[in-house]
Design a protein around this motif. Structure first.
Motif: not given
Length: 198
Positions: A128, A144-145, A147, A162
């Motif tokens: 994401e 994996s994430r 942002k 993360r």
């Protein structure tokens, strides 16, 4: 410029240009007078951004996203050409919204939102990515994430990573801007190996 670099001063508007004015002739261009044909009503006719810091650089990328961007890269009357890179068209499976994905990239069963992926970025399953700028030749492993992250080129993000969710953990490993953007420095280029072989 050497003096500014020695003092770790890298912002053109605040550091470099004021120094140059004292010793050199400096000329300016008035973007307000610039008329670009084909600009839509929702765009800024005289688009210009000072991207002297990470947060400004990050924000400027979002001026080209959305159905009605502030700056439209697809103006047929004012072409903006990228490099002469001749990679294959991107291959995408998964969910992608309000994002751009460059040539040679592969997205396999991932979710990408409000992001820009440059050329030959590999995104594995169950990844994401939200509000991110991912530079060339990056591999993001499964699970994996990410942002609000800028990933410089040649990085390999390990499985189930993360990044952008725990400020303290991010600051311990990466650069984090005043606005909270996590930045991963340029990774090591593996000469002679394409991203598809990693």
């Amino acid at each position: 410029m050497r003096e500014a670099n020695d003092n770790d001063e890298h912002d053109f508007g605040h550091h470099i240009l004021p120094r140059l004015i004292k010793t050199h002739q400096v000329l300016a261009y008035n973007f307000a007078d610039n008329h670009v044909p084909g600009v839509a009503d929702y765009e800024e006719q005289s688009y210009w951004r000072d991207v002297g810091n990470i947060d400004a650089y990050y924000a400027a990328h979002y001026d080209v996203l959305s159905a009605k961007p502030r700056f439209n890269l697809f103006n047929p009357k004012w072409f903006i050409n990228s490099s002469s890179y001749q990679g294959p068209s991107p291959m995408i499976t998964g969910e992608v919204s309000n994002s751009t994905i460059a040539a040679g990239s592969r997205v396999s069963g991932a979710r990408i939102k409000n992001s820009m992926l440059r050329r030959e970025v590999i995104v594995e399953e169950d990844v994401e990515i939200e509000d991110c700028l991912i530079m060339d030749y990056t591999v993001i492993r499964r699970g994996s994430r990410l942002k609000r992250v800028i990933v410089d080129r040649y990085n390999v993000i390990e499985p189930n990573s993360r990044i952008g969710f725990d400020a303290a953990a991010d600051r311990a490993r990466y650069t984090v801007s005043d606005g909270g953007i996590v930045v991963l420095a340029k990774g090591e280029d593996i000469a002679g190996v394409t991203r598809y072989q990693i």
